[in-house]
Design an enzyme around this catalytic site. Structure first.
Site, PDB file in Angstrom:
ATOM      1  N   CYS B  58      19.017  54.549  41.231  1.00 18.18           N
ATOM      2  CA  CYS B  58      19.142  55.674  40.304  1.00 18.18           C
ATOM      3  C   CYS B  58      18.280  56.858  40.700  1.00 18.18           C
ATOM      4  CB  CYS B  58      18.781  55.246  38.894  1.00 18.18           C
ATOM      5  SG  CYS B  58      19.203  53.545  38.546  1.00 18.18           S
ATOM      6  N   HIS B 352      25.875  58.803  33.500  1.00 22.17           N
ATOM      7  CA  HIS B 352      24.825  58.529  34.475  1.00 22.17           C
ATOM      8  C   HIS B 352      25.480  58.180  35.810  1.00 22.17           C
ATOM      9  CE1 HIS B 352      21.306  57.129  36.421  1.00 22.17           C
ATOM     10  NE2 HIS B 352      21.244  55.888  35.958  1.00 22.17           N
ATOM     11  N   CYS B 382      13.995  55.937  35.234  1.00 24.67           N
ATOM     12  CA  CYS B 382      13.778  54.566  35.673  1.00 24.67           C
ATOM     13  C   CYS B 382      14.761  54.255  36.789  1.00 24.67           C
ATOM     14  CB  CYS B 382      13.981  53.603  34.505  1.00 24.67           C
ATOM     15  SG  CYS B 382      15.601  53.750  33.706  1.00 24.67           S
TER      16      CYS B 382
END
Lengths: 702, 396
Positions: B58, B352, B382
């Site tokens: 991510c 996302h 995160c």
């Protein structure tokens, strides 16, 4: 920013063309001007055509004469094999030298000339050693005939093949009709020759015209294989013989004649019909067909149609040469994503430009992107990378940010003076110093549009026609303040996007719309007089126009026709019929023609629904429609809107499809007789109205 | 492409003026290996443009910015295009290992007998595809998928289902407001599909969400008692983001108008099973180094992987023991006011796209600071696998 010099592939790309023993500076063994000959280390002779003084190879008489000498030498030396290819980057051979076709009148002399060409190719065909043609780029007409006279044909993937002679009112004349119909399926061969269309390498291989498709890096291997007989070559199958048999020809020829008549009526276009006759009568015997081909070709070449179509070829070249020059611009900004703006942007992106497409709303831009994708799929066929790259370069630009980096700005917003001027006022401060502001206006004079510009010398008109992808002609509209570099940049840019240029001076309607308007308005008068639309259209089609005025009006859009007609009536001194009230009503109702499914005709599936074939139009109908077009052309010449008759003829043919086999409106007028035309106009004016009064310019035409 | 074109179009300099292109991307598909280079060429940046792709799950879209920032700071480069992109909808279906071995035996068979024998070894289970996306979102060390790590964080910091749903509903409302008010104009570019459809906003937003309507959803990852649902998690989407980074020299040379300055960045790591707390570690390191208190940061973008995970981070900063023992602070760091955190919504409403988010939140932080007249902000996220990344940005 990276430090860069000349990109690597630009340097190395020059070496890509496989020229066998001529690489690394090998010299020709013989002192010819156009051909080079040299043997390689395997004993194979390479014969390269690099016609002197031109970037494109054509088969002129001296080229054929030298070829004959080369073949004589090869007969003597008996090398292991012969490779024939072009040394020019542009392509193999584009065909015969059309210059040599002009002004010929004696069929017997032509026959003798052509027979000499046949003798050379027959000599090539008969060589007692393996011969292979290596083809890149265009291989058309006589070029294809040279290739067909070889034992093997190897093509590079970018090669294209065709027999475009029918476009000149001819058919292949150096043995192509015989060799092709005996090499591949004769029905497909005839189709290729009747349509004049080009085939890409892969399609040509499937047909059997070529034996192998490869890249430059494998040419030596392919050549060796051909000479050593290990190349898998196309052999005519049993079907070819069957289809060339008498019963087959008797069955197939009438069908071919019917199809051809629909698209190219024999009375206007004798060539395709002569070709069908040639095959139908002589397809069974190569020798007889070859002799008949020569005389058929000679007969066709002296017809008015062929000479006029040859003239059109040169008119096209003329307009093409006007679309040339150098211009360093790479970025284009188009304002207005409607039918014209969107399609212009798509066309420019296809030709390598980065184009930002601006509009007030997102939906028109979305629509333009979709139409671009559809267009690229059609013209790009299987060239996925070019399609992808073109779509990448077509950039939606809702905020108009592309103005600041654009080298050329093309304005294609709706035809209102106020709106256009507002757009210019907004963008002028943001333009690059040497950027060009072009307008696609079809009727507003440049003198009005440039008012308010701080630098009117950067403005010029570039009038495209609808649909952009099919109409090659663009009018470049100059005005008295335009800068020289802007004018020459416009010419160069249009050359880069593969258009034909007609330079015109700013005047209402320029040339094409001004000439078409009386054609369209007269049709409306005829409708009001009770004539049927199909009949009116037939009168024009009988003359040779691709479509009649009623159908054309629907095609262009009744709203546009009305707007142009009203603008021209207001700004020209010429007598013109008033646009009828019912036309205004139709436009108000939204019945605009093809684009809305209904106009003067009903439209289904892209075709006008016609209820009968038009019958026999009354006398004068054709003249009433066509002669005013000629009259306007004369006016434009007299007023200096267009520089000369060749540009007028070329522009009218390529923007309106004006009967090409007539050579253009001015050529037709002269062929018919200038006096006849102006006298007919005078007579029509006494019967039908002052609008037919001939322009004073006719007197100077004599 | 759709994202990069308008950005490059509005620059005063040509696309080949860049020194480098760096793109974060997690799910690289075989047809587009090294998507950074593919993008660079297709964006017309010139054949000489070097480009590489980075992957830290991510964090990829933020890693591209961080790498660019360090190259420029070291003086090696002046102008870098740093972005993030993800097309989770293109995540492939994958054959399981036994199936791959069988296929290799078939292909390697040298004669018809060998092929026949191999053919007989086929099993139906070979044809059950492994959903690449599922595997991609599961941590290989702990065997927990991302949603499950959020459940664990929620448990350890006593975050309730209700709190998570309330956070999610508020996030949706904030995004809907931002879209309506036009606060995303110039940041979110319309996408023009090849079929002519124009997408001018992210259509995953659910402005009508309330805590009550979200309460009806079943847990997505751990049934029947889990707290993390599809409604209070980020959406799995496609997206791309680009930013231009310039040295001071480049700013002068091209007369650029910078929107912000990167002051600091930090990457931290912790146990993968509680990856959701990553932001707390790396952001705190920056605060310590720059001698700021939590309250000194005027605006926060903390990627909304899961509502429960965001709330877990906030709770961690309020937790005395955690701050002393794990963060090395003298006591609880404090509370971040909700009106300084994810003010225009986030991944819950907007999605996302894994490789792009890190880039997007930096960009959005800058734009939001400009709109609100604020100066100092932190963007942090995160990272699956147990990491976190943070950037300290000052608006100029």
């Amino acid at each position: 920013m990276k430090e860069t010099h000349t990109p690597a592939l630009d340097v190395l790309g020059q070496r890509n063309l496989e020229l066998g023993p001529f690489l690394d500076g090998g010299q020709s063994a013989c002192p010819w001007i156009h051909w080079k000959l040299r043997a390689d280390e395997d004993g194979i002779v390479w014969l390269l055509l690099d016609k002197k003084g031109t970037s494109t190879n054509t088969l002129s008489e001296d080229v054929l004469t030298e070829l004959d000498e080369a073949l004589a030498k090869i007969e003597q030396d008996r090398p292991r094999g012969l490779v024939i290819r072009s040394a020019k980057q542009s392509g193999f051979i584009a065909g015969a030298d059309i210059n040599e076709f002009r002004g010929l009148t004696d069929p017997t002399k032509i026959e003798a000339l052509i027979a000499r060409g046949h003798a050379v190719l027959d000599r090539l065909d008969r060589l007692p050693l393996p011969t292979v043609a290596v083809i890149h780029g265009f291989c058309l007409g006589g070029g294809l005939e040279v290739a067909l006279a070889c034992d093997h044909r190897v093509a590079i993937d970018d090669a294209s093949f065709g027999f475009p002679e029918v476009m000149l009112g001819l058919h292949p004349g150096l043995g192509g009709t015989v060799r092709l119909t005996r090499l591949v399926n004769p029905v497909q061969a005839m189709t290729l020759m009747l349509t004049g269309k080009t085939q890409r390498a892969r399609a040509a291989k499937s047909l059997g015209i070529i034996d192998s498709v490869t890249q430059e890096r494998h040419v030596r291997g392919a050549v060796k294989a051909a000479v050593e007989a290990s190349l898998k070559s196309h052999r005519p199958g049993i079907l070819v013989g069957l289809l060339n048999s008498a019963p087959a020809r008797a069955l197939l020829a009438p069908r071919m004649r019917r199809e051809t008549e629909r698209k190219a009526p024999q009375k206007f276009y004798p060539a395709p019909h002569a070709l069908i006759d040639l095959w139908a009568e002589h397809g069974g015997s190569a020798a007889a067909m070859q002799k008949a081909e020569i005389s058929s070709f000679a007969q066709l070449l002296v017809t008015e149609t062929a000479q006029n179509l040859v003239r059109v070829f040169f008119l096209r070249n003329n307009l093409k040469s006007l679309a040339s020059g150098t211009w360093a611009g790479t970025r284009i900004h188009v304002i207005g994503a409607g039918a014209m703006g969107g399609d212009i942007a798509a066309w420019c992106a296809w030709h390598g430009f980065t184009v930002s497409l601006a509009d007030m709303k997102a939906e028109p831009i979305g629509g333009a992107i979709k139409r671009a994708g559809d267009l690229y799929a059609k013209i790009g066929r299987d060239n996925h990378r070019r399609i992808r790259d073109s779509l990448d370069r077509l950039i939606p630009d809702l905020r108009g940010e592309g103005v600041t980096s654009a080298d050329l700005i093309i304005e294609a917003v709706p035809e209102t003076l106020g709106l256009k001027q507002k757009v210019y006022a907004g963008i002028e401060p943001k333009m690059k110093a040497n950027a060009i502001l072009a307008t696609n206006t079809s009727s507003i004079p440049l003198e009005q549009l440039r008012e308010g510009l701080k630098r009117p010398e950067r403005a010029i008109g570039m009038h495209f026609f609808n649909p952009v992808s099919r109409m090659e002609l663009v009018e470049i509209v100059s005005h008295d303040k335009v800068a020289d570099d802007v004018q020459s940049a416009a010419h160069a840019f249009l050359g880069k996007i593969d258009r034909l240029v007609a330079p015109v001076k700013s005047a209402p309607g320029f040339l094409v719309n001004r000439a078409l308007t009386p054609y369209l308005l007269e049709a409306m008068v005829m409708l009001d007089q009770g004539m049927k639309k199909e009949t009116i259209d037939k009168a024009a089609e009988d003359f040779g126009m691709p479509m009649g005025p009623i159908e054309l009006a629907d095609q262009v859009g009744l709203d546009i026709c009305l707007h142009v007609a009203e603008t021209l009536r207001a700004s020209l001194k010429r007598e013109m019929p008033a646009p009828p009230q019912w036309l205004k009503d139709k436009v108000a109702k939204g019945e605009l023609g093809k684009k809305s499914g209904k106009g003067l005709y009903e439209w289904k599936d892209g075709h006008a629904v016609k209820f009968h074939d038009g019958g026999s139009p009354p006398p004068d109908t054709t003249d009433r429609l066509i002669l005013p077009m000629l009259d306007v052309c004369v006016t434009c010449l007299r007023e200096g809107v267009v520089a000369d008759e060749e540009i007028v003829d070329g522009a009218m043919i390529f923007a309106t499809g004006f009967a090409p086999f007539r050579g253009g409106p001015m050529h037709y007028a002269r062929a018919r007789g200038v006096d006849d035309v102006s006298q007919t106009l005078t007579r029509l004016s006494s019967v039908y109205g002052a609008r037919f009064q001939p322009d004073p310019g006719w007197i100077e035409m004599k | 492409m759709q994202c990069g074109r308008p950005l490059l179009l509005r620059q005063q300099f040509a696309p080949d003026a860049f020194d480098q292109v760096i793109l974060g991307c997690v799910n690289v598909i075989a047809d587009e290996m090294n998507p950074a280079r593919v993008a660079a060429l297709r964006l017309g940046m010139g054949e000489a443009m070097t480009a590489f792709t980075v992957q830290i799950n991510c964090g990829s879209g933020m890693q591209s910015i961080d790498t660019a920032y360090r190259y420029i700071r070291e003086g090696a480069m002046d102008l870098v295009l740093a972005g993030g992109a993800e097309s989770l909808s293109h995540a492939p279906l994958v054959f399981n290992h036994s199936a791959v071995e069988w296929y290799a035996r078939m292909f390697g068979a040298r004669n018809i007998w060998a092929r026949l024998v191999a053919l007989l070894g086929v099993r139906p289970s070979f044809f059950k595809p492994v959903i690449g996306l599922e595997r991609g979102l599961t941590d290989p060390i702990t065997d927990l998928n991302m949603g499950q790590t959020a459940e664990l964080v929620a448990h350890l910091f006593h975050i309730s289902r209700r709190q998570a749903d309330e956070y999610a509903a508020e996030s949706q409302r904030r995004l809907a407001t931002a879209q309506k008010e036009g606060w995303l104009a110039g940041e979110v570019e319309p996408l023009f599909a090849h079929d002519g459809t124009v997408f001018d906003h992210d259509d995953g937003v659910r402005p009508d969400s309330t805590a009550d309507s979200l309460a009806k959803l079943k847990p997505a990852f751990e049934r029947p008692w889990g707290k993390v649902t599809a409604g209070n998690s980020s959406q799995i989407t496609d997206g791309a983001s680009w930013v231009v980074l310039a040295s001071e020299g480049a700013v002068k040379k091209h007369r650029l108008q910078p929107k912000a300055v990167i002051l600091d960045s930090e990457w931290s790591a912790l146990d993968p099973s509680i990856m959701g707390l990553g932001p707390v570690l790396c952001s705190t390191e920056i605060l310590k180094r720059q001698k700021y208190a939590l309250a000194d940061i005027e605006l926060w973008e903390l990627n909304e992987a899961f509502a429960a995970q965001v709330l877990g981070c906030l709770a961690a900063w309020e937790d005395d023991e955690f701050c002393k023992k794990t963060l090395g602070l003298s006591g609880a760091a404090g509370t971040i006011p909700r009106d300084r955190l994810n003010v225009d919504g986030g991944a819950i409403g907007i999605g996302h796209p894994v490789g792009a988010s890190g880039n997007r939140i930096v960009l959005h932080l800058i734009n939001a600071m400009h709109r609100l007249g604020l100066k100092r902000g932190i963007a942090t996220e995160c990272i699956g696998g147990g990491q976190g990344g943070a950037m300290l940005i000052e608006a100029v």
